[in-house]
Design an enzyme around this catalytic site. Structure first.
Site, PDB file in Angstrom:
ATOM      1  N   LYS A 165       0.837  -1.186   0.000  1.00 11.68           N
ATOM      2  CA  LYS A 165       0.000   0.000   0.000  1.00 11.68           C
ATOM      3  C   LYS A 165       0.881   1.250   0.000  1.00 11.68           C
ATOM      4  CE  LYS A 165      -0.967   1.066   4.829  1.00 11.68           C
ATOM      5  NZ  LYS A 165      -0.222   2.247   4.976  1.00 11.68           N
ATOM      6  N   HIS A 195      -0.731  -5.872   5.640  1.00 10.75           N
ATOM      7  CA  HIS A 195      -0.104  -6.774   6.617  1.00 10.75           C
ATOM      8  C   HIS A 195      -1.065  -7.150   7.753  1.00 10.75           C
ATOM      9  CE1 HIS A 195       0.847  -3.046   8.822  1.00 10.75           C
ATOM     10  NE2 HIS A 195       1.038  -3.794   9.879  1.00 10.75           N
ATOM     11  N   LYS A 199      -1.886 -11.007  10.166  1.00 12.27           N
ATOM     12  CA  LYS A 199      -1.810 -11.157  11.625  1.00 12.27           C
ATOM     13  C   LYS A 199      -2.692 -12.329  12.054  1.00 12.27           C
ATOM     14  CE  LYS A 199      -0.982  -6.260  12.584  1.00 12.27           C
ATOM     15  NZ  LYS A 199       0.119  -5.977  13.497  1.00 12.27           N
ATOM     16  N   ASP A 252      -4.062   6.220   5.631  1.00  9.68           N
ATOM     17  CA  ASP A 252      -2.981   5.346   6.089  1.00  9.68           C
ATOM     18  C   ASP A 252      -3.510   4.107   6.817  1.00  9.68           C
ATOM     19  OD1 ASP A 252      -0.170   4.828   6.544  1.00  9.68           O
ATOM     20  OD2 ASP A 252      -0.484   5.396   8.635  1.00  9.68           O
ATOM     21  N   HIS A 257      -6.263  -1.207   6.687  1.00 15.50           N
ATOM     22  CA  HIS A 257      -6.236  -2.121   7.837  1.00 15.50           C
ATOM     23  C   HIS A 257      -7.585  -2.186   8.574  1.00 15.50           C
ATOM     24  CE1 HIS A 257      -2.119  -1.867   6.903  1.00 15.50           C
ATOM     25  NE2 HIS A 257      -1.776  -0.886   7.684  1.00 15.50           N
ATOM     26  N   LYS A 357      -2.241   8.568  16.035  1.00 13.00           N
ATOM     27  CA  LYS A 357      -0.857   8.543  16.546  1.00 13.00           C
ATOM     28  C   LYS A 357      -0.832   9.316  17.864  1.00 13.00           C
ATOM     29  CE  LYS A 357       1.123   7.104  12.524  1.00 13.00           C
ATOM     30  NZ  LYS A 357       1.670   5.751  12.371  1.00 13.00           N
ATOM     31  N   LYS A 362      -0.228   1.527  22.544  1.00 14.88           N
ATOM     32  CA  LYS A 362      -0.460   0.842  21.272  1.00 14.88           C
ATOM     33  C   LYS A 362      -1.494  -0.235  21.550  1.00 14.88           C
ATOM     34  CE  LYS A 362       1.608  -1.662  17.460  1.00 14.88           C
ATOM     35  NZ  LYS A 362       0.950  -0.958  16.380  1.00 14.88           N
TER      36      LYS A 362
HETATM   37  C1  BG6 Z   1       1.237   0.914   8.456  1.00 16.46           C
HETATM   38  C2  BG6 Z   1       1.039   2.400   8.558  1.00 16.46           C
HETATM   39  O1  BG6 Z   1       0.544   0.397   7.363  1.00 16.46           O
HETATM   40  O2  BG6 Z   1       0.758   0.295   9.647  1.00 16.46           O
HETATM   41  C3  BG6 Z   1       1.769   2.954   9.764  1.00 16.46           C
HETATM   42  O3  BG6 Z   1       1.524   3.018   7.382  1.00 16.46           O
HETATM   43  C4  BG6 Z   1       1.358   2.220  11.019  1.00 16.46           C
HETATM   44  O4  BG6 Z   1       1.536   4.351   9.918  1.00 16.46           O
HETATM   45  C5  BG6 Z   1       1.439   0.707  10.819  1.00 16.46           C
HETATM   46  O5  BG6 Z   1       2.230   2.614  12.060  1.00 16.46           O
HETATM   47  C6  BG6 Z   1       0.806  -0.024  11.994  1.00 16.46           C
HETATM   48  O6  BG6 Z   1       1.048  -1.408  11.883  1.00 16.46           O
HETATM   49  P1  BG6 Z   1       1.095  -2.335  13.176  1.00 16.46           P
HETATM   50  O7  BG6 Z   1       1.267  -3.715  12.640  1.00 16.46           O
HETATM   51  O8  BG6 Z   1       2.269  -1.854  13.994  1.00 16.46           O
HETATM   52  O9  BG6 Z   1      -0.186  -2.111  13.892  1.00 16.46           O
END
Ligand code: BG6
Length: 518
Positions: A165, A195, A199, A252, A257, A357, A362
């Site tokens: 992407k 990605h 997961k 993004d 996602h 962000k 997280k």
């Molecule tokens: C990416 C984004 O696709 O995914 C990033 O471009 C983001 O900004 C990331 O930090 C988050 O991925 P994960 O696997 O850490 O949740």
């Protein structure tokens, strides 16, 4: 052990961060698991001048530093040597046909020396500006034989392309990108990576829904009050601010996602567990999302931008101070939205989404909130509230699923407490889940497109996003500022609280909020 196809893999953009941090370590893990064929070769391709040996050194370093098992148990020298023996490097431009000719010759030589049988996997780990020249050169120099439309299965040697992407930055550019890619590749040869789909918990969502019979009868608007999807990150946008400023949280994270998570929660049971059936169902979800009117976007969508502030006592500069951010940028670093899926299953059930962000932690999770019982029998007898049931699908940092139920606190009085039935991957299976890229690269080599985004899927998701982007363009309102280390602007709370609900998950102090209803 599955049989794995021989192949030569080319990573375009091999000197970049993604290759070092994720792709090369993933190849090492696949080698450890025995999931690469003996007949395998990997060519790193980038503009930087480098010898095979210099690239191998970079690969060894990135494996030692970033590979999942190497970090825990040290590097398996035998497996590393096995992999390095199969790694090569080629300097080249992305638009130079002579360089692609050289690559073609080299790959042909691997067919003899490494018996790669003409099978090719091209990984475009480059900025999107390079997608066009690379796919054109691959097509024109005959590195790819485009599968003819209508062919269900391509017999003999295969060639596939993985792209990262962003798949466009709006519907129009996504359509253009798809058109461009399909000139050189048939859709069955294109692997658009998200990605999140690699997961383990995300894949488990399908297993949970379709391998257990208890959920299906209640998986609808009659029993489910609402769904919340939170993908919060504690990091700022500083490291990639140049890219991020042109993208923002909606493009993004949400378009890809988070919409994938939503589609897996909301989709109908597929006719079969194959790529086509599953992706057909996901497309239907996007097509059923109630169209917002761009003039009313502010009623359903809140955008935020982190301001300067303090996180855990440390002064944190605001987004506008990050290197690469345009002065006065209105790019959102946070977005919260409320969507409805107008289908028989989800009629009237809101889906609340938020991502950003500089949040307190997280945490990525989906919370399916069930309706309260029709009679509040216990409420009269006990002081504590009776909480609705939540099914929490935890994607990060913990991976697992938990169910929140009401239980009686032991003792003479009737007191009720929300208790958690917990399934955690690491403790249940005694091993941690593989990294998303391991699974996805393996699937691409095996020719399984199930966990990749189909072209029309990306387009359908952009259709929803485009209206919001258009609304923002028309609006004079700027993103709401929020203090770093908080859950976003107050308006994001208002968005859900005016419906009589609250964001679940963690409070601003990082402690879990169990009582999510107000
Ligand atoms: C990416 C984004 O696709 O995914 C990033 O471009 C983001 O900004 C990331 O930090 C988050 O991925 P994960 O696997 O850490 O949740």
């Amino acid at each position: 052990m599955p049989t794995v196809s021989p192949c030569a893999m080319v990573i375009f953009g091999a000197s970049g961060d993604l290759a070092k941090l994720k792709l090369i370590p993933a190849m090492y893990e696949l080698a450890i698991e025995g999931l690469l064929s003996e007949n395998f070769a990997l060519v790193g391709y980038a503009r930087t001048e480098m010898s095979d040996d210099a690239f191998r050194k970079i690969c060894s370093e990135s494996i030692a530093k970033s590979a999942r098992t190497a970090k825990k148990m040290g590097v398996d020298e035998q497996k590393l040597a096995w992999l390095l023996d199969r790694i090569f490097y080629q300097t080249g431009n992305y638009d130079n046909s002579a360089d692609f000719d050289k690559l073609k010759e080299r790959l042909a030589a691997f067919d003899v020396s490494h018996k790669t049988e003409g099978n090719r996997l091209f990984y475009l780990s480059t900025p999107p500006s390079a997608f066009e020249p690379i796919s054109t050169c691959l097509g024109e120099q005959g590195l790819v034989e485009r599968v003819q439309s209508g062919a269900v299965r391509h017999e003999g040697a295969w060639q596939r392309v993985i792209i990262e992407k962003p798949f466009g930055h709006d519907l129009k550019s996504a359509l253009e990108l798809n058109q461009l890619l399909t000139q050189s590749f048939h859709e069955t040869q294109i692997y658009r990576i998200d990605h999140y789909l690699g997961k383990e918990t995300v894949q488990n969502l399908m297993v949970m829904r379709f391998a257990n019979s208890i959920f299906e009868p209640i998986w609808n608007y009659k029993y489910i009050d609402s769904v919340q999807i939170t993908v919060a990150e504690a990091v700022s946008a500083d490291d990639r601010a140049g890219y991020y400023d042109k993208s923002g949280a909606l493009r993004d994270m949400v378009q890809n996602h988070i919409f994938q998570l939503m589609a897996l929660v909301a989709m109908e049971p597929p006719a079969a567990l194959d790529a086509r059936s599953i992706r057909d169902e996901k497309v239907k979800v996007y097509k059923s999302v109630r169209q917002l009117r761009s003039s009313r976007v502010d009623e359903f969508v809140v955008r935020g931008q982190y301001d300067a502030g303090e996180v855990k006592g440390k002064p944190t500069p605001g987004y506008l101070k990050a290197k690469g951010v345009e002065p006065g940028s209105t790019t959102e670093t946070f977005v919260a939205l409320k969507l409805y899926i107008d289908s028989w299953r989800w009629s009237g059930t809101p889906f609340y989404i938020r991502t950003g962000k500089c949040m307190p932690a997280k945490v990525s999770e989906v919370i399916v909130r069930f309706r309260s019982p029709p009679q509040t029998l216990f409420q009269k007898q006990c002081d504590s509230p009776v909480y609705p049931n939540d099914l929490v699908i935890k994607v990060a940092p913990e991976e697992g699923i938990s169910m929140h139920l009401n239980g009686k606190v032991p003792g003479g009085t009737m007191n009720i407490k929300s208790v958690e039935m917990n399934f955690n991957y690491a403790t249940t299976f005694g091993k941690e889940a593989p990294e998303a890229y391991e699974r996805l690269i393996f699937d691409a080599i095996s020719g399984d497109q199930t966990l990749f985004i189909r072209g029309d899927e990306a387009e359908a998701a952009w259709e929803v996003i485009d209206v919001i982007l258009e609304g923002w363009k028309q609006s004079t309102r700027k993103p709401e500022l929020y203090a770093p280390g908080t859950w976003g602007p107050k308006k994001a709370m208002d968005l859900i609280e005016r419906d009589g609900r609250r964001w679940a998950g963690l409070g601003s102090d990082g402690e879990p909020i169990i009582a999510c209803s107000i």
